[in-house]
Design a protein around this motif. Structure first.
Motif, PDB file in Angstrom:
ATOM      1  N   LEU A  10       3.684   1.354  -7.023  1.00 27.78           N
ATOM      2  CA  LEU A  10       3.538  -0.102  -6.970  1.00 27.78           C
ATOM      3  C   LEU A  10       4.559  -0.799  -7.871  1.00 27.78           C
ATOM      4  N   LEU A  11       4.774  -0.252  -9.074  1.00 29.76           N
ATOM      5  CA  LEU A  11       5.740  -0.847  -9.998  1.00 29.76           C
ATOM      6  C   LEU A  11       7.170  -0.701  -9.485  1.00 29.76           C
ATOM      7  N   ALA A  12       7.472   0.444  -8.846  1.00 30.14           N
ATOM      8  CA  ALA A  12       8.814   0.653  -8.297  1.00 30.14           C
ATOM      9  C   ALA A  12       9.119  -0.363  -7.205  1.00 30.14           C
ATOM     10  N   ALA A  13       8.134  -0.605  -6.312  1.00 29.60           N
ATOM     11  CA  ALA A  13       8.319  -1.589  -5.245  1.00 29.60           C
ATOM     12  C   ALA A  13       8.429  -3.003  -5.817  1.00 29.60           C
ATOM     13  N   LEU A  14       7.596  -3.304  -6.823  1.00 31.49           N
ATOM     14  CA  LEU A  14       7.630  -4.626  -7.458  1.00 31.49           C
ATOM     15  C   LEU A  14       8.969  -4.861  -8.156  1.00 31.49           C
ATOM     16  N   LYS A  15       9.523  -3.802  -8.752  1.00 28.37           N
ATOM     17  CA  LYS A  15      10.823  -3.915  -9.426  1.00 28.37           C
ATOM     18  C   LYS A  15      11.928  -4.223  -8.418  1.00 28.37           C
TER      19      LYS A  15
END
Length: 379
Positions: A176-181
């Protein structure tokens, strides 16, 4: 002479692409080795070292930017002065930036590289979902085209699916954090701020470095490292653990720079295919290093990944070319409409109309180049 320039650019692009691929694989395997081979089980302190290397690297780059060789390699880097609410956005993005790296490293501690890659194969799909939620149009063809990539990587990494519940939760958060980044960095690089990637990295790294160090202290990592320092972590006693950690940080900075240059010198098609080839190579190499057997299903999955990435790239490029042709036709129609009245009335307004037409064309080109940058930053 023109042939030599083209050949030189092509060689540079190939070199940066190979460096990007090697760094991408190297950073992941070095991080996993730090946890599995040298028992450096401190993912947040490892992330702090990464950010420290990035901050120092950016300082060195900016101090050497006046030299021709650096400018030739990285181009002109414009440093933007950030004021007002922009500082808040930079700070918020730094939190996403640091958490993405720290949680990603934590995931590698608790799960295998293969399982990590299975979950990371979901990042493009999650990015598409986030884009839709933000109101960005994503074609049905592209949504369907991403499915074989996700399925293929899952098949290619099915060999080692052992994990704990905590490891699974950490890895889901990592995805989720990778996509948000990806979404957030696209906005900062191509939105209102339009920051140069190296400038953005130079502002992110010090903030993320402090945040990772605070996390490391709060979670007790720093205290454990101090307790172990005189036993097996001091380089004078055993040089290998800290060498792996620091070398991982240097490779992390090199990865960021090579990623920038690969984006600059190659096409989205090349990067998309290279990213998926890199993922397969990472699986194969990690399987050899960490003794994970590859089954027939894994081998077939690798083929599916390559075919799926080619299909996804074809769809992306076809949509991009279609948008470019549509914009060109729109500009041409505007030009024809303006020329008609000018020929009939015969007064001296042609230069003004030509200027308006050039402005319209410029606007279309700027919109198109913005789309190109979003595609490249997404890849």
């Amino acid at each position: 002479k023109q042939h030599n320039i083209i050949m030189g650019t092509s060689s540079n692009a190939t070199a940066w692409l190979l460096l990007w691929t090697a760094n991408n694989i190297g950073v992941t395997l070095l991080n996993k080795s730090a946890f599995a081979k040298v028992n450096f089980k401190y993912p947040y302190f490892l992330s702090f070292v990464h950010m420290l290397c990035n901050a120092i690297g950016c300082k060195i780059l900016f101090s050497c930017i006046q030299y021709g060789c650096v400018k030739n390699l990285l181009g002109t880097i414009t440093r933007k002065k950030i004021t007002g609410t922009d500082n808040i956005w930079i700070f918020l993005f730094s939190i996403i930036f640091s958490l993405n790296i720290a949680i990603g490293n934590a995931s590698l501690r608790y799960v295998s590289v293969n399982f990590n890659q299975v979950m990371r194969s979901l990042v493009p799909a999650v990015t598409i979902v986030m884009g839709i939620c933000l109101g960005k149009p994503v074609s049905r063809k592209r949504q369907i085209a991403v499915l074989p990539v996700v399925i293929g990587v899952a098949m290619a990494t099915f060999g080692d699916m052992s994990y704990t519940v905590f490891g699974l939760m950490i890895t889901i958060l990592c995805v989720l954090l990778a996509a948000l980044k990806v979404v957030a960095s696209g906005e900062l690089l191509t939105g209102d701020l339009k920051m140069h990637p190296v400038d953005l990295l130079s502002k992110m790294a010090p903030l993320a470095m402090v945040q990772c160090l605070i996390l490391s202290i709060i979670l007790g990592e720093f205290e454990e490292i101090q307790a172990r320092w005189n036993k097996d972590l001091d380089p004078r006693i055993n040089w290998y653990p800290m060498f792996v950690v620091v070398f991982s940080g240097v490779c992390a900075f090199s990865l960021n720079i090579s990623s920038l240059m690969a984006n600059k010198l190659t096409s989205p098609l090349t990067l998309c295919i290279a990213a998926n080839v890199k993922q397969v190579l990472m699986i194969v190499i990690s399987t050899i290093i960490f003794n994970t057997p590859i089954s027939l299903l894994n081998g077939f999955g690798i083929v599916v990944v390559l075919a799926g990435s080619a299909q996804y790239s074809f769809v992306s490029m076809a949509e991009k070319e279609g948008a470019s042709k549509k914009a060109d036709r729109f500009v041409k129609d505007d030009s024809d409409e303006e020329k008609g009245p000018l020929l009939s009335n015969g007064n001296g307004i042609s230069s003004s109309s030509s200027g308006n037409n050039m402005n319209n064309s410029g606007k279309k080109k700027s919109v198109l180049s913005s789309d190109d940058e979003v595609l490249e930053s997404s890849n």
